[in-house]
Design a protein around this motif. Structure first.
Motif, short mmCIF file in Angstrom:
data_model
loop_
_atom_site.label_atom_id
_atom_site.label_comp_id
_atom_site.label_asym_id
_atom_site.label_seq_id
_atom_site.Cartn_x
_atom_site.Cartn_y
_atom_site.Cartn_z
N PRO A 330 55.87 42.04 41.32
CA PRO A 330 57.26 41.78 40.93
C PRO A 330 57.40 41.77 39.42
CG PRO A 330 56.20 39.76 41.68
CD PRO A 330 55.24 40.88 41.95
N THR A 331 58.56 42.20 38.94
CA THR A 331 58.80 42.21 37.50
C THR A 331 59.71 41.07 37.06
OG1 THR A 331 60.66 43.73 37.79
CG2 THR A 331 58.49 44.69 37.36
N SER A 332 60.36 40.43 38.04
CA SER A 332 61.27 39.33 37.69
C SER A 332 61.48 38.46 38.91
CB SER A 332 62.62 39.87 37.19
OG SER A 332 63.27 40.63 38.21
N ALA A 333 62.07 37.29 38.69
CA ALA A 333 62.40 36.36 39.78
C ALA A 333 63.78 35.79 39.51
CB ALA A 333 61.37 35.24 39.89
N LEU A 334 64.55 35.64 40.56
CA LEU A 334 65.94 35.19 40.45
C LEU A 334 66.02 33.68 40.32
CD1 LEU A 334 68.94 36.15 40.62
CD2 LEU A 334 68.79 35.71 43.09
N GLY A 335 66.92 33.22 39.46
CA GLY A 335 67.18 31.78 39.34
C GLY A 335 68.06 31.29 40.47
N ILE A 344 67.66 35.57 35.45
CA ILE A 344 66.37 35.90 36.03
C ILE A 344 65.29 35.47 35.05
CG2 ILE A 344 67.25 37.88 37.32
CD1 ILE A 344 65.97 39.67 35.16
N VAL A 345 64.07 35.39 35.55
CA VAL A 345 62.92 35.20 34.68
C VAL A 345 62.13 36.50 34.73
CG1 VAL A 345 61.54 34.15 36.53
CG2 VAL A 345 60.90 33.78 34.14
N ASP A 346 61.79 37.02 33.55
CA ASP A 346 61.20 38.34 33.42
C ASP A 346 59.72 38.21 33.06
OD1 ASP A 346 60.70 40.98 33.06
OD2 ASP A 346 62.01 41.26 31.33
N PHE A 347 58.88 38.97 33.77
CA PHE A 347 57.43 38.94 33.50
C PHE A 347 57.02 39.96 32.44
CE2 PHE A 347 57.75 37.64 37.99
CZ PHE A 347 57.14 36.41 37.91
N THR A 348 57.91 40.81 32.02
CA THR A 348 57.52 41.94 31.18
C THR A 348 57.70 41.65 29.70
OG1 THR A 348 59.75 42.89 31.38
CG2 THR A 348 58.09 43.59 32.97
N GLY A 349 57.74 40.39 29.34
CA GLY A 349 57.86 40.03 27.93
C GLY A 349 56.59 40.31 27.16
N PRO A 350 56.63 40.11 25.83
CA PRO A 350 55.50 40.50 25.00
C PRO A 350 54.37 39.50 24.87
CG PRO A 350 57.34 39.83 23.64
CD PRO A 350 57.81 39.79 25.05
N LEU A 351 54.32 38.44 25.64
CA LEU A 351 53.16 37.54 25.57
C LEU A 351 52.13 37.91 26.62
CD1 LEU A 351 54.49 33.95 24.90
CD2 LEU A 351 53.32 35.46 23.35
N LEU A 398 56.83 34.08 29.80
CA LEU A 398 58.01 34.43 30.59
C LEU A 398 59.24 34.53 29.69
CD1 LEU A 398 57.46 31.91 33.54
CD2 LEU A 398 56.79 34.32 33.49
N THR A 399 60.17 35.38 30.08
CA THR A 399 61.45 35.52 29.38
C THR A 399 62.57 35.12 30.33
OG1 THR A 399 60.59 37.35 28.05
CG2 THR A 399 62.97 37.09 28.15
N PHE A 400 63.37 34.14 29.95
CA PHE A 400 64.50 33.69 30.77
C PHE A 400 65.75 34.40 30.26
CE2 PHE A 400 61.32 30.44 31.21
CZ PHE A 400 61.41 30.07 32.55
N PRO A 416 58.82 31.49 39.55
CA PRO A 416 58.37 32.84 39.20
C PRO A 416 57.16 33.34 39.97
CG PRO A 416 57.86 31.26 37.44
CD PRO A 416 58.75 30.55 38.41
N PHE A 417 56.29 32.42 40.42
CA PHE A 417 55.04 32.87 41.03
C PHE A 417 55.00 32.64 42.54
CE2 PHE A 417 54.01 31.49 36.66
CZ PHE A 417 53.67 32.73 36.14
N ALA A 418 56.08 32.14 43.12
CA ALA A 418 56.05 31.72 44.52
C ALA A 418 55.74 32.87 45.47
CB ALA A 418 57.38 31.07 44.89
N ASP A 419 56.27 34.06 45.20
CA ASP A 419 56.12 35.17 46.13
C ASP A 419 55.22 36.29 45.61
OD1 ASP A 419 57.91 33.94 47.92
OD2 ASP A 419 59.62 34.75 46.82
N ALA A 420 54.58 36.07 44.47
CA ALA A 420 53.79 37.15 43.85
C ALA A 420 52.62 37.57 44.74
CB ALA A 420 53.30 36.71 42.48
#
Length: 679
Positions: A330-335, A344-351, A398-400, A416-420
């Motif tokens: 997944p690339t993101s998770a819905l709030g 959403i929370v985005d996993f594709t940020g630069p950290l 993470l990026t919110f 964010p990690f519940a369904d990964a």
């Protein structure tokens, strides 16, 4: 006649005492029964000129041996024991899911990384490549299997919660019915002992499922309250409870207990106010323990999958193409919120993925659009002034990203990690598509006179490493993040056409030509001038330029050169290169999970779950000891002792026989009197 009356009263009183003693003996094994004693009192004597003449005995009341304080303490301790025990049992089940051994997830991760050894040794060997891809598929399958077992455990917990609430509602109605009977019986002025025992036992049974507070009323009824102040039973009226998903965070699978008054709408109860009981223990397990297990597993899936996908994108396949993602992620998770906020929370940020924390998050709009992000695992907060400020911050990797701010005091839950782990799957099955080759190559100058040697060469794209640990992402102008491919983000490696590093012995470093991009070793970057600025050289220290890094060792001489360029420009030599496979294999030593390496990550997960389980088991053992001691104290007051009852039985039997003898004597006297009067 007076003697006859005295004997009759004594006979009846001792008969009641024998009956009460028999009642005690009969109920020695009845749950909740309180021992009863007959309280006798002297009948007021008859006044005569010679003084008061006794008129015998009568039964004043049947006394119930009962201590209100001990009963309530024992019920509360029982609730705590039930909650701690059911939580410990469920944690033990979750611990079994994260088992070790050859069939565990940890072994699958280790086998996957170790399988790259053969690829490194023989990069063009199709069998070795196939084995590696098979190991990756097995690892993803075991991730999904573990997630599926957690889902089954969650289903079982929810079913038990529903069963328990049904039982709570039935017990509440029974307490209301007994309350009504007690109120009626109180009108005759005597205590309905057996009804009181029945009600106390119902309250004890109720505390097995939910902790209660009891408040007696003047009419003899008992008010039963849950969640601090909600009247579950008031007089003969009983309300209901139910378990459902939180209305504040719809779609979050966060379960809550609701109180439903008669004729009213359900009210969500604060989980922290529930105290003990199985329902409280199950909710704590579902909302905290199980959530942490999911987060630990999901974080591992995201970190492993993202890191391997990234490194795969840094290499070349046998066809000379950039590697495609090995895992779907997944690339993101819905709030989740019931309010106006959308984000959403985005996993594709630069950290880097090493910053991932196994936690859920809450965004709270305290003064919209300002607010704070709370990491729920430890309460750490990060403030933001508006949505742009929030979007620009990297919080635990993470990026919110919100398109609509919430209203005042609105809360948004992110998991964010519940369904990964449940959604990870392998994407590459052709051995030719494993990107084992390095996209850049290097060659020592043919006229070099020093001992300069190539130690390591890797394409890093927008990701570079310090001391083997992913620390940050740097995006030089020529490096592009290409977005999502197969649900995974890849960065395009920046491959130089031809870059030459020439050693200047007088200045103790290399001068770079062929690129205008400043090396990351130069600070500040603005001071760099291509072809002029010297990059200091230290043996074994990487030189990072425009998305690739070269590590040299040895002692160069003046004029020694190293040429770095696109590997595909040298024909098919890259097919025999295993530089990227080596980089993939080296990931096992990267620190990803709370300072634990990738290979040790699963062991760390097992340790965290095991520690939580051990703590819960200790709490259950302690609460069981306290509850057992309090129940023993209550039983010492209220329980039936057969030895004592047997002694009383003999005592009352003898008294009954003596009373019968008294009646017999009175009868003889009366008969003699009648005979004398008849003569």
């Amino acid at each position: 006649m007076s003697l006859l009356n005295v004997g009759a009263r004594a006979l009846l009183a001792n008969q009641v005492a024998l009956q009460t003693t028999g009642h005690n003996i009969a109920n020695v094994s009845t749950a909740g029964y309180s021992r009863q004693n007959v309280v006798m009192e002297t009948v007021q004597g008859q006044f005569t000129g010679s003084g008061y003449i006794g008129k015998g005995v009568q039964v004043a009341t049947i006394l119930r041996n009962h201590n209100e304080l001990l009963t309530r303490q024992a019920a509360a301790a029982q609730a705590a024991r039930a909650g701690d025990t059911v939580r410990a049992d469920r944690l033990a089940q979750m611990q079994d899911i994260f088992r070790g051994g050859a069939d565990g997830l940890g072994a699958a991760i280790t086998d996957m990384l170790n399988s790259l050894v053969d690829v490194v040794a023989s990069p063009s060997d199709m069998t070795a490549r196939t084995v590696t891809l098979t190991r990756m598929d097995e690892m993803a399958a075991r991730m999904r299997s573990s997630a599926s077992l957690l889902q089954e455990l969650e289903y079982s917990v929810n079913e038990q919660l529903q069963t328990n609430t049904t039982r709570i509602n039935a017990l509440a109605k029974s307490i209301g019915a007994v309350n009504e009977e007690i109120a009626r019986a109180k009108g005759n002025g005597q205590s309905p002992n057996d009804l009181l025992d029945q009600r106390d036992q119902l309250v004890r049974d109720l505390n097995q499922y939910i902790q209660t507070t009891q408040v007696p009323a003047d009419d003899g009824t008992l008010g039963v309250f849950v969640g601090g102040s909600q009247a579950l039973v008031l007089g003969s009226k009983a309300s209901e409870v139910l378990v459902a998903e939180s209305r504040q965070f719809p779609g979050s699978q966060l379960m809550q207990l609701y109180f439903k008054p008669e004729g009213g709408a359900p009210v969500e109860l604060n989980e922290a106010m529930l105290g003990g009981g199985e329902v409280a223990g199950l909710l704590r397990f579902a909302n905290h323990d199980l959530a942490e297990g999911r987060n630990l597993l999901g974080r591992m899936a995201m970190a492993i999958g993202s890191t391997i996908n990234y490194q795969q994108g840094m290499g070349l396949t046998l066809g000379g193409e950039q590697g495609k993602p090995l895992f779907a992620l997944p690339t993101s998770a819905l709030g989740r919120t019931s309010g106006a906020a959308k984000g959403i929370v985005d996993f594709t940020g630069p950290l880097g993925t090493s910053d991932f924390a196994a936690s859920d998050y809450e965004v709270r709009f305290t003064a919209p659009p300002a607010g704070q992000v709370i990491r729920l695992s430890d309460g750490q907060t990060t403030a933001f002034t508006d949505l742009a400020d929030l979007r620009g911050q990297q919080i635990d990797g993470l990026t919110f990203d919100f398109t609509t701010a919430g209203t005042a005091n609105e809360r948004v839950l992110f998991k964010p990690f519940a369904d990964a782990a449940a959604n990870i799957k392998a994407l590459v099955f052709s051995p030719r598509d494993l990107a084992a080759a390095n996209p850049v190559n290097a060659a020592m100058g043919t006229h070099n006179s020093g001992t300069l040697q190539l130690a390591k060469l890797e394409a890093t794209g927008s990701h570079w490493k310090t001391s083997g640990t992913p620390t940050s992402y740097v995006n030089p102008p020529e490096v592009v993040n290409t977005g999502v491919v197969g649900d995974a983000t890849l960065a395009t490696p920046a491959v130089p056409a031809q870059v030459t590093l020439r050693y200047d012995q007088a200045q103790g470093g290399f001068i770079v030509t062929g690129t205008s991009e400043p090396p990351l070793n130069i600070s500040p970057p603005g001071s760099y001038m291509a072809g002029t600025t010297v990059i200091p050289y230290t043996s074994g220290e990487a030189i990072r330029i425009n998305g690739w890094a070269i590590t040299l060792q040895g002692t160069p001489k003046d004029g020694d050169t190293v040429a770095v360029g696109d590997a595909k420009l040298s024909g098919d030599i890259y097919t025999r290169n295993a530089g990227n496979a080596s980089a993939l294999m080296a990931l096992r030593d990267e620190k990803m999970f709370d300072e634990s390496t990738l290979s040790d990550g699963y062991a760390g997960l097992m340790a965290q779950v095991g520690t939580r389980t051990q703590s819960a088991q200790y709490a259950a053992s302690l609460s069981d000891s306290i509850a057992s001691n309090l129940e023993a104290s209550r039983t010492a007051v209220s329980g039936v002792n057969l030895d004592e009852e047997a002694a009383r039985l003999i005592q009352y039997q003898q008294a009954y026989q003596a009373s019968s003898k008294m009646l017999q004597i009175a009868q003889n006297i009366f008969d003699n009197l009648i005979q004398s009067m008849g003569r």
